[in-house]
Scaffold this motif. Structure first.
Motif, PDB file in Angstrom:
ATOM      1  N   VAL A   1       0.849  -1.196   0.000  1.00 39.14           N
ATOM      2  CA  VAL A   1       0.000   0.000   0.000  1.00 39.14           C
ATOM      3  C   VAL A   1       0.879   1.240   0.000  1.00 39.14           C
ATOM      4  CG1 VAL A   1      -1.700   1.349   1.319  1.00 39.14           C
ATOM      5  CG2 VAL A   1      -1.962  -1.139   1.114  1.00 39.14           C
ATOM      6  N   TYR A   2       1.868   1.285   0.889  1.00 43.49           N
ATOM      7  CA  TYR A   2       2.777   2.441   0.943  1.00 43.49           C
ATOM      8  C   TYR A   2       3.468   2.666  -0.396  1.00 43.49           C
ATOM      9  CZ  TYR A   2       2.653   3.626   5.930  1.00 43.49           C
ATOM     10  OH  TYR A   2       2.278   4.069   7.171  1.00 43.49           O
ATOM     11  N   ARG A   3       4.027   1.607  -0.985  1.00 40.02           N
ATOM     12  CA  ARG A   3       4.736   1.742  -2.268  1.00 40.02           C
ATOM     13  C   ARG A   3       3.797   2.209  -3.365  1.00 40.02           C
ATOM     14  NH1 ARG A   3       7.073  -3.112  -0.615  1.00 40.02           N
ATOM     15  NH2 ARG A   3       5.679  -4.278  -1.988  1.00 40.02           N
ATOM     16  N   SER A   4       2.603   1.659  -3.400  1.00 43.23           N
ATOM     17  CA  SER A   4       1.628   2.024  -4.437  1.00 43.23           C
ATOM     18  C   SER A   4       1.182   3.476  -4.296  1.00 43.23           C
ATOM     19  CB  SER A   4       0.421   1.093  -4.381  1.00 43.23           C
ATOM     20  OG  SER A   4       0.798  -0.229  -4.662  1.00 43.23           O
ATOM     21  N   LEU A   5       0.921   3.905  -3.069  1.00 38.77           N
ATOM     22  CA  LEU A   5       0.505   5.288  -2.843  1.00 38.77           C
ATOM     23  C   LEU A   5       1.615   6.254  -3.233  1.00 38.77           C
ATOM     24  CD1 LEU A   5      -1.391   5.007   0.566  1.00 38.77           C
ATOM     25  CD2 LEU A   5      -2.360   5.088  -1.738  1.00 38.77           C
ATOM     26  N   GLU A   6       2.849   5.896  -2.898  1.00 36.07           N
ATOM     27  CA  GLU A   6       3.991   6.744  -3.250  1.00 36.07           C
ATOM     28  C   GLU A   6       4.130   6.868  -4.766  1.00 36.07           C
ATOM     29  OE1 GLU A   6       7.003   9.362  -2.776  1.00 36.07           O
ATOM     30  OE2 GLU A   6       5.738   8.565  -1.181  1.00 36.07           O
ATOM     31  N   LEU A   7       4.056   5.740  -5.470  1.00 34.37           N
ATOM     32  CA  LEU A   7       4.159   5.746  -6.930  1.00 34.37           C
ATOM     33  C   LEU A   7       3.037   6.564  -7.556  1.00 34.37           C
ATOM     34  CD1 LEU A   7       5.353   4.746  -9.648  1.00 34.37           C
ATOM     35  CD2 LEU A   7       3.801   2.784  -9.442  1.00 34.37           C
ATOM     36  N   MET A   8       1.818   6.321  -7.110  1.00 35.74           N
ATOM     37  CA  MET A   8       0.679   7.029  -7.701  1.00 35.74           C
ATOM     38  C   MET A   8       0.711   8.523  -7.378  1.00 35.74           C
ATOM     39  SD  MET A   8      -2.385   4.224  -7.539  1.00 35.74           S
ATOM     40  CE  MET A   8      -1.990   3.329  -6.050  1.00 35.74           C
ATOM     41  N   SER A   9       1.314   8.874  -6.263  1.00 34.07           N
ATOM     42  CA  SER A   9       1.491  10.280  -5.929  1.00 34.07           C
ATOM     43  C   SER A   9       2.543  10.904  -6.851  1.00 34.07           C
ATOM     44  CB  SER A   9       1.907  10.412  -4.465  1.00 34.07           C
ATOM     45  OG  SER A   9       2.187  11.742  -4.150  1.00 34.07           O
ATOM     46  N   GLU A  10       3.648  10.202  -7.043  1.00 35.69           N
ATOM     47  CA  GLU A  10       4.707  10.694  -7.935  1.00 35.69           C
ATOM     48  C   GLU A  10       4.203  10.863  -9.364  1.00 35.69           C
ATOM     49  OE1 GLU A  10       8.004   8.001  -7.646  1.00 35.69           O
ATOM     50  OE2 GLU A  10       8.342   8.468  -5.535  1.00 35.69           O
ATOM     51  N   LEU A  11       3.305   9.988  -9.788  1.00 43.15           N
ATOM     52  CA  LEU A  11       2.758  10.037 -11.148  1.00 43.15           C
ATOM     53  C   LEU A  11       1.625  11.056 -11.291  1.00 43.15           C
ATOM     54  CD1 LEU A  11       2.686   6.217 -11.980  1.00 43.15           C
ATOM     55  CD2 LEU A  11       4.378   7.918 -12.686  1.00 43.15           C
ATOM     56  N   GLY A  12       1.208  11.653 -10.180  1.00 41.36           N
ATOM     57  CA  GLY A  12       0.153  12.649 -10.235  1.00 41.36           C
ATOM     58  C   GLY A  12      -1.247  12.076 -10.246  1.00 41.36           C
ATOM     59  N   ILE A  13      -1.371  10.773 -10.014  1.00 40.47           N
ATOM     60  CA  ILE A  13      -2.688  10.139  -9.963  1.00 40.47           C
ATOM     61  C   ILE A  13      -3.357  10.460  -8.637  1.00 40.47           C
ATOM     62  CG2 ILE A  13      -3.881   7.908  -9.879  1.00 40.47           C
ATOM     63  CD1 ILE A  13      -1.660   6.911 -11.818  1.00 40.47           C
ATOM     64  N   LEU A  14      -2.573  10.393  -7.580  1.00 42.17           N
ATOM     65  CA  LEU A  14      -3.044  10.768  -6.249  1.00 42.17           C
ATOM     66  C   LEU A  14      -2.344  12.045  -5.827  1.00 42.17           C
ATOM     67  CD1 LEU A  14      -2.965   7.350  -4.346  1.00 42.17           C
ATOM     68  CD2 LEU A  14      -4.925   8.442  -5.439  1.00 42.17           C
ATOM     69  N   GLN A  15      -3.021  12.815  -5.019  1.00 42.85           N
ATOM     70  CA  GLN A  15      -2.403  13.995  -4.423  1.00 42.85           C
ATOM     71  C   GLN A  15      -2.078  13.661  -2.975  1.00 42.85           C
ATOM     72  OE1 GLN A  15      -4.848  17.499  -4.175  1.00 42.85           O
ATOM     73  NE2 GLN A  15      -3.144  18.773  -3.496  1.00 42.85           N
ATOM     74  N   ARG A  16      -0.829  13.877  -2.598  1.00 43.81           N
ATOM     75  CA  ARG A  16      -0.421  13.661  -1.207  1.00 43.81           C
ATOM     76  C   ARG A  16      -0.710  14.932  -0.421  1.00 43.81           C
ATOM     77  NH1 ARG A  16       5.514  12.078   0.772  1.00 43.81           N
ATOM     78  NH2 ARG A  16       5.047  10.413  -0.667  1.00 43.81           N
ATOM     79  N   LEU A  17      -1.313  14.755   0.741  1.00 41.59           N
ATOM     80  CA  LEU A  17      -1.669  15.871   1.608  1.00 41.59           C
ATOM     81  C   LEU A  17      -1.030  15.677   2.976  1.00 41.59           C
ATOM     82  CD1 LEU A  17      -5.436  15.654   0.702  1.00 41.59           C
ATOM     83  CD2 LEU A  17      -3.858  17.375  -0.170  1.00 41.59           C
ATOM     84  N   GLU A  18      -0.541  16.747   3.549  1.00 38.40           N
ATOM     85  CA  GLU A  18       0.039  16.730   4.892  1.00 38.40           C
ATOM     86  C   GLU A  18      -0.794  17.658   5.757  1.00 38.40           C
ATOM     87  OE1 GLU A  18       2.559  14.759   5.703  1.00 38.40           O
ATOM     88  OE2 GLU A  18       3.053  14.119   3.671  1.00 38.40           O
ATOM     89  N   PHE A  19      -1.436  17.103   6.767  1.00 35.56           N
ATOM     90  CA  PHE A  19      -2.292  17.893   7.635  1.00 35.56           C
ATOM     91  C   PHE A  19      -1.690  18.100   9.020  1.00 35.56           C
ATOM     92  CE2 PHE A  19      -6.015  16.180   4.977  1.00 35.56           C
ATOM     93  CZ  PHE A  19      -5.980  17.273   4.136  1.00 35.56           C
ATOM     94  N   GLY A  20      -0.389  17.892   9.150  1.00 35.73           N
ATOM     95  CA  GLY A  20       0.276  18.136  10.421  1.00 35.73           C
ATOM     96  C   GLY A  20       0.024  17.085  11.474  1.00 35.73           C
ATOM     97  N   GLU A  21      -0.372  15.893  11.066  1.00 38.17           N
ATOM     98  CA  GLU A  21      -0.647  14.823  12.023  1.00 38.17           C
ATOM     99  C   GLU A  21       0.396  13.713  11.976  1.00 38.17           C
ATOM    100  OE1 GLU A  21      -4.601  13.383  10.984  1.00 38.17           O
ATOM    101  OE2 GLU A  21      -4.034  13.286   8.891  1.00 38.17           O
ATOM    102  N   GLY A  22       1.492  13.965  11.267  1.00 33.07           N
ATOM    103  CA  GLY A  22       2.580  12.993  11.228  1.00 33.07           C
ATOM    104  C   GLY A  22       2.392  11.864  10.239  1.00 33.07           C
ATOM    105  N   LYS A  23       1.408  11.984   9.355  1.00 29.03           N
ATOM    106  CA  LYS A  23       1.222  10.969   8.317  1.00 29.03           C
ATOM    107  C   LYS A  23       0.665  11.641   7.079  1.00 29.03           C
ATOM    108  CE  LYS A  23      -3.248   9.602  10.231  1.00 29.03           C
ATOM    109  NZ  LYS A  23      -3.984   8.532  10.866  1.00 29.03           N
ATOM    110  N   SER A  24       0.929  11.029   5.951  1.00 26.88           N
ATOM    111  CA  SER A  24       0.398  11.545   4.692  1.00 26.88           C
ATOM    112  C   SER A  24      -1.002  10.999   4.469  1.00 26.88           C
ATOM    113  CB  SER A  24       1.291  11.120   3.525  1.00 26.88           C
ATOM    114  OG  SER A  24       2.583  11.656   3.666  1.00 26.88           O
ATOM    115  N   ARG A  25      -1.803  11.799   3.821  1.00 27.28           N
ATOM    116  CA  ARG A  25      -3.130  11.376   3.386  1.00 27.28           C
ATOM    117  C   ARG A  25      -3.170  11.572   1.874  1.00 27.28           C
ATOM    118  NH1 ARG A  25      -6.939  10.371   7.058  1.00 27.28           N
ATOM    119  NH2 ARG A  25      -6.435  10.795   9.222  1.00 27.28           N
TER     120      ARG A  25
END
Length: 153
Positions: A60-84
């Motif tokens: 899941v982590y690897r897939s989310l990272e790849l899809m974020s890098e490819l612009g399919i997903l947007q990574r969001l940081e809400f200051g809670e110590g984890k990416s959404r």
């Protein structure tokens, strides 16, 4: 917000010479089924487990990272110590929507008004800095929590 089908996402992967593996397809399906949620890797994994999926948290982590890098997903940081993450439906020439986070119930909602256009122009004029994107997050108490507190008094 634009609606995306799995075929649209498959095309985005193919454009970047990546395949839509069964694991990636299952993970993307989670986002398509929950379009209004901002999911962390742990939440995606929990939803997958609820569907009896064997996909591991590392995948899941690897897939989310790849899809974020490819612009399919947007990574969001809400200051809670984890990416959404959320499906990136934004036109690359426009800004993304912004977020409202309730500090009591931790709900996350969105608003699309882009009130920073004048500020960006001012930054460009004064500093010669071309803003390509920005992220605005407001923290506070949502209407539902405020109403709940008012009725408890």
């Amino acid at each position: 917000m634009a609606k995306f089908a799995l075929e649209d996402l498959k095309a985005r992967l193919a454009e970047k010479q990546h395949k839509l593996t069964p694991q990636r397809q299952t993970i993307l399906k989670i986002f398509l089924e929950h379009p209004d949620r901002h999911l962390s890797a742990e939440e995606v994994h929990r939803l997958l487990r609820a569907e009896k999926s064997e996909i591991g948290l590392a995948t899941v982590y690897r897939s989310l990272e790849l899809m974020s890098e490819l612009g399919i997903l947007q990574r969001l940081e809400f200051g809670e110590g984890k990416s959404r993450y959320e499906i990136n439906t934004a036109d690359e020439t426009t800004h993304h929507h912004h977020h409202l986070i309730c500090t009591q119930c931790e709900s996350i909602s969105e608003f699309a008004d882009d009130l920073l256009d004048n500020l960006e122009k001012d930054i460009m004029e004064k500093n010669g800095f071309a803003v390509s994107d920005h992220q605005v997050i407001f923290f506070g108490v949502c209407k539902k929590c405020r109403e709940k507190a008012a009725s408890a008094q």
